[in-house]
Design a protein around this motif. Structure first.
Motif, short mmCIF file in Angstrom:
data_model
loop_
_atom_site.label_atom_id
_atom_site.label_comp_id
_atom_site.label_asym_id
_atom_site.label_seq_id
_atom_site.Cartn_x
_atom_site.Cartn_y
_atom_site.Cartn_z
N LEU A 3 0.85 -1.19 0.00
CA LEU A 3 0.00 0.00 0.00
C LEU A 3 0.89 1.24 0.00
CD1 LEU A 3 -2.87 1.25 0.35
CD2 LEU A 3 -2.43 1.17 2.81
N PRO A 4 0.78 2.10 -1.03
CA PRO A 4 1.59 3.33 -1.02
C PRO A 4 1.05 4.30 0.03
CG PRO A 4 0.12 3.31 -2.92
CD PRO A 4 -0.07 2.00 -2.21
N LEU A 13 2.10 12.60 2.93
CA LEU A 13 1.32 11.39 3.18
C LEU A 13 0.08 11.36 2.29
CD1 LEU A 13 1.39 11.10 7.07
CD2 LEU A 13 2.45 9.56 5.42
N LEU A 14 -0.22 10.19 1.76
CA LEU A 14 -1.44 10.00 0.98
C LEU A 14 -2.62 9.74 1.91
CD1 LEU A 14 -0.04 7.63 -1.81
CD2 LEU A 14 -0.66 10.03 -2.06
N ARG A 15 -3.82 9.92 1.40
CA ARG A 15 -5.05 9.63 2.14
C ARG A 15 -5.85 8.62 1.34
NH1 ARG A 15 -6.03 13.32 6.20
NH2 ARG A 15 -8.28 13.20 6.12
N PRO A 35 -4.86 4.86 8.89
CA PRO A 35 -4.56 4.58 10.30
C PRO A 35 -3.07 4.78 10.56
CG PRO A 35 -5.87 2.82 9.32
CD PRO A 35 -5.46 3.73 8.20
N LEU A 36 -2.73 5.14 11.76
CA LEU A 36 -1.35 5.44 12.13
C LEU A 36 -0.40 4.31 11.72
CD1 LEU A 36 -0.13 7.27 15.18
CD2 LEU A 36 0.95 5.12 14.63
N TYR A 37 -0.78 3.08 11.94
CA TYR A 37 0.07 1.92 11.61
C TYR A 37 0.48 1.93 10.15
CZ TYR A 37 1.44 -3.00 11.24
OH TYR A 37 2.12 -4.17 11.00
N PHE A 38 -0.43 2.32 9.26
CA PHE A 38 -0.14 2.32 7.83
C PHE A 38 0.70 3.52 7.40
CE2 PHE A 38 -4.00 -0.38 7.82
CZ PHE A 38 -3.37 -1.55 7.40
N LYS A 39 0.89 4.47 8.28
CA LYS A 39 1.76 5.61 7.98
C LYS A 39 3.23 5.27 8.22
CE LYS A 39 -1.72 9.06 9.07
NZ LYS A 39 -2.08 10.19 9.94
N LEU A 40 3.47 4.12 8.84
CA LEU A 40 4.82 3.69 9.12
C LEU A 40 5.39 2.95 7.91
CD1 LEU A 40 4.23 2.25 12.70
CD2 LEU A 40 5.20 4.47 12.11
#
Length: 90
Positions: A3-4, A13-15, A35-40
């Motif tokens: 997931l980009p 950051l993408l949304r 979600p925060l986890y996917f921003k990592l």
């Protein structure tokens, strides 16, 4: 497929803007924050998963990765700082 999460053009950051149900083909459109986890980064996500699967034992993670405890502790501290910064920017 990964997931980009970072824009290849401007590096922000993408949304999430669209999701689809494979079962009933319903489309959901909007402007949703990841979600925060996917921003990592993927490596950081894997680190968290490994920590969970080792029952929260940094010592066990270090052993499995062939690293010292202080090395793993430093990685953990860096990740905690990054997550706190992400949480505070929301």
């Amino acid at each position: 497929m990964k997931l980009p999460v970072i824009c290849p053009s401007c590096e922000n950051l993408l949304r999430v803007s669209q999701m689809k149900c494979d079962h009933c083909l319903t489309d959901v459109n909007g402007n949703y924050e990841l979600p925060l986890y996917f921003k990592l980064a993927r490596e950081e996500q894997d680190f968290i998963l490994d920590f969970f699967l080792s029952s929260g034992s940094i010592k066990e993670m270090a052993k499995q990765a062939g690293n010292s405890y202080p090395t793993m502790r430093n990685k953990m501290d860096d990740l905690i700082e990054k997550i706190n910064n992400l949480k505070n920017s929301i």
